[in-house]
Design a protein around this motif. Structure first.
Motif, mmCIF file in Angstrom:
data_model
loop_
_atom_site.group_PDB
_atom_site.id
_atom_site.type_symbol
_atom_site.label_atom_id
_atom_site.label_comp_id
_atom_site.label_asym_id
_atom_site.label_seq_id
_atom_site.Cartn_x
_atom_site.Cartn_y
_atom_site.Cartn_z
ATOM 1 N N THR A 37 -10.381 6.973 -1.624
ATOM 2 C CA THR A 37 -9.394 6.514 -0.660
ATOM 3 C C THR A 37 -8.752 5.237 -1.166
ATOM 4 N N ILE A 38 -7.564 4.935 -0.686
ATOM 5 C CA ILE A 38 -6.847 3.738 -1.103
ATOM 6 C C ILE A 38 -7.271 2.577 -0.202
ATOM 7 N N ASP A 39 -7.665 1.477 -0.827
ATOM 8 C CA ASP A 39 -8.199 0.314 -0.131
ATOM 9 C C ASP A 39 -7.069 -0.591 0.345
ATOM 10 N N PHE A 40 -6.951 -0.742 1.673
ATOM 11 C CA PHE A 40 -6.046 -1.723 2.278
ATOM 12 C C PHE A 40 -6.842 -2.746 3.088
ATOM 13 N N VAL A 41 -8.079 -3.019 2.652
ATOM 14 C CA VAL A 41 -8.973 -3.936 3.352
ATOM 15 C C VAL A 41 -9.134 -5.244 2.594
ATOM 16 N N ARG A 42 -9.454 -5.160 1.315
ATOM 17 C CA ARG A 42 -9.712 -6.377 0.544
ATOM 18 C C ARG A 42 -8.449 -7.222 0.417
ATOM 19 N N ARG A 43 -8.655 -8.549 0.330
ATOM 20 C CA ARG A 43 -7.537 -9.483 0.325
ATOM 21 C C ARG A 43 -7.360 -10.148 -1.036
ATOM 22 N N SER A 44 -7.567 -9.409 -2.091
ATOM 23 C CA SER A 44 -7.216 -9.926 -3.407
ATOM 24 C C SER A 44 -5.720 -9.653 -3.589
ATOM 25 N N TYR A 45 -4.903 -10.521 -2.999
ATOM 26 C CA TYR A 45 -3.486 -10.248 -2.825
ATOM 27 C C TYR A 45 -2.747 -9.979 -4.136
ATOM 28 N N ALA A 337 -7.807 4.600 13.083
ATOM 29 C CA ALA A 337 -8.475 4.197 11.842
ATOM 30 C C ALA A 337 -9.191 5.377 11.195
ATOM 31 N N ARG A 338 -9.811 6.210 12.000
ATOM 32 C CA ARG A 338 -10.506 7.380 11.457
ATOM 33 C C ARG A 338 -9.521 8.392 10.889
ATOM 34 N N CYS A 339 -8.400 8.577 11.568
ATOM 35 C CA CYS A 339 -7.371 9.475 11.038
ATOM 36 C C CYS A 339 -6.866 8.983 9.688
ATOM 37 N N LEU A 340 -6.650 7.687 9.588
ATOM 38 C CA LEU A 340 -6.176 7.133 8.323
ATOM 39 C C LEU A 340 -7.206 7.311 7.216
ATOM 40 N N LEU A 341 -8.484 7.130 7.552
ATOM 41 C CA LEU A 341 -9.534 7.318 6.556
ATOM 42 C C LEU A 341 -9.574 8.768 6.094
ATOM 43 N N ASP A 342 -9.428 9.706 7.032
ATOM 44 C CA ASP A 342 -9.380 11.116 6.672
ATOM 45 C C ASP A 342 -8.174 11.427 5.788
ATOM 46 N N GLY A 344 -7.036 9.352 3.602
ATOM 47 C CA GLY A 344 -7.200 8.697 2.310
ATOM 48 C C GLY A 344 -6.811 7.238 2.287
ATOM 49 N N PHE A 345 -6.808 6.552 3.463
ATOM 50 C CA PHE A 345 -6.447 5.135 3.523
ATOM 51 C C PHE A 345 -7.515 4.373 4.302
ATOM 52 N N TYR A 346 -8.094 3.370 3.668
ATOM 53 C CA TYR A 346 -9.125 2.564 4.302
ATOM 54 C C TYR A 346 -8.510 1.271 4.806
ATOM 55 N N THR A 347 -8.461 1.106 6.133
ATOM 56 C CA THR A 347 -7.859 -0.057 6.775
ATOM 57 C C THR A 347 -8.915 -0.762 7.621
ATOM 58 N N SER A 348 -8.599 -1.950 8.085
ATOM 59 C CA SER A 348 -9.539 -2.677 8.938
ATOM 60 C C SER A 348 -8.954 -2.789 10.337
ATOM 61 N N GLY A 349 -9.830 -2.781 11.319
ATOM 62 C CA GLY A 349 -9.390 -2.899 12.695
ATOM 63 C C GLY A 349 -9.486 -4.321 13.191
#
Length: 397
Positions: A37-45, A337-342, A344-349
């Motif tokens: 999945t594509i990570d949109f959580v970490r903040r290594s900008y 958030a679960r739909c996005l993970l399914d 292929g996108f990992y986000t934070s709530g």
């Protein structure tokens, strides 16, 4: 890893995995996620946490010293690498740089010295907090209150701050340059108060290092003249945008530097930065004085603009690369958030206090490493997931 702040809700989407060579995360297990999945959580900008120079710097430092961490009080053991990093950061950011192992400890080092009056001509100041100040500042309020009068003002209420300056001979203001809840300090107006009343400014820069400034000195430092002066200190993070680890305290005079080095207590707790972090930061410094930094900053700005053209958020048009998609009920936010993970996108709530109590949303951290196609597909997936979960199109009214 979690998609919701553990401090605010027990309904988390946690996954076990490992980082791939770029932004995708490869999962070892997890019932909600695809294999990658594509990570949109970490903040290594700027993506510097995995830059070859940063990684090599960490490895070289460990190999050179044959150790990961020197568990000794810094005054008793002066490490060449640590002094080299402070000298390099001082030159790069045009300030006197003092390192600690975290932003939290960098602020701790400043608070008691500030409250004592040693930075304000021997007068204990009235210490004023912005009500939205970062947690790494607010947690020290009880410590300061034991030595000085403490006030809190409404966010960016500079009229109230000026009244306090008029009524008291010495005032210190504690604020962020960029606030996690959105928005910025009015630094130009704060500098005018500083010039008129001698206001002392201690500014927390949790997000801005590397992504702002010609040499990545951060938003706060870039708003001051070449010489920072004796009425300003800045605490910053060397994680996130800088791609390494640790905290940095920037002061404007050699006298203040000597004062901090004499009275800082954190080094006495064997809490100086570990050698891997120091080596990584030295590697990052090489990027900060090269043309590559500006290229990565421009690429990040393009990715932010692309997202803003697709989705309307409260942060639209702002330079901090974090966006919040307000969903509504907490359960709906979890569902999105679960739909996005399914997909292929990992986000934070996010929940209260970043949003109103009872409201849930999705936070997206945009980086220069994300491809334009990643941003486009994420936006499409968000729009689709919101309709699927709430039955209404985004933005929700």
């Amino acid at each position: 890893m979690q998609s919701f702040d553990a401090a605010h809700t027990a309904d988390l989407i946690a996954v076990d995995g490992r980082y791939a060579s770029t932004r995708p995360i490869t999962f070892d297990r997890g019932s909600h996620a695809p294999q990658q999945t594509i990570d949109f959580v970490r903040r290594s900008y700027l993506g510097l946490d995995r830059h070859p120079l940063v990684v090599a710097g960490a490895i070289d430092a460990i190999e050179a010293q044959k150790s990961v961490h020197g568990s000794s009080d810094r005054p008793h053991l002066r490490l060449d690498l640590l002094e080299q990093l402070e000298d390099t950061l001082s030159q790069t950011f045009c300030a006197h740089a003092i390192l600690s192992s975290s932003l939290l400890l960098a602020n701790l080092g400043a608070m008691r010295i500030l409250a004592s009056g040693r930075l304000t001509g021997g007068r204990r100041p009235v210490v004023v907090f912005d009500c939205l100040a970062h947690g790494s500042l607010v947690c020290y309020r009880p410590i300061i209150a034991g030595e000085a009068r403490v006030e809190t003002i409404v966010h960016n209420d500079l009229d109230a701050l000026e009244r306090l300056c008029r009524e008291n001979p010495s005032v210190a203001y504690l604020c962020d340059d960029i606030y996690s809840q959105g928005g910025y300090s009015r630094l130009a107006e704060l500098r005018r108060l500083q010039e008129r009343y001698g206001l002392f400014l201690h500014i927390n820069d949790a997000h801005g290092i590397s992504i702002f400034g010609r040499k990545g000195e951060g938003l706060a430092r870039s708003q001051f003249p070449q010489v920072l002066g004796h009425r300003t200190s800045i605490a910053a993070s060397l994680s996130e945008g800088f791609g390494a680890h640790g905290g940095l305290l920037m002061v404007g005079t050699s006298e203040h530097e000597a004062l901090f080095r004499r009275f800082l207590t954190i080094d006495g707790l064997s809490e100086c930065p570990n050698l891997a972090a120091v080596g990584a930061a030295l590697g990052s410094c090489k990027i900060h004085i090269s043309a590559e930094l500006r290229e990565r900053q421009q690429r990040l700005a393009q990715r932010i603009d692309l997202f803003d053209r697709r989705l309307d958020t409260a942060e639209r048009g702002k330079l901090l690369p974090i966006r919040t998609i307000t969903i509504g009920e907490k359960e709906n936010a979890i569902g999105v958030a679960r739909c996005l993970l399914d997909s292929g996108f990992y986000t934070s709530g996010t929940l209260f206090p970043r949003l109103e109590n009872g409201i849930g949303g999705i936070r997206v951290s945009i980086t220069s490493e994300h491809e334009a196609s990643d941003i486009e597909r994420l936006c499409d997936s968000i729009l689709q997931a919101v309709v699927e979960i709430t039955g209404k199109p985004y933005p929700l009214r």
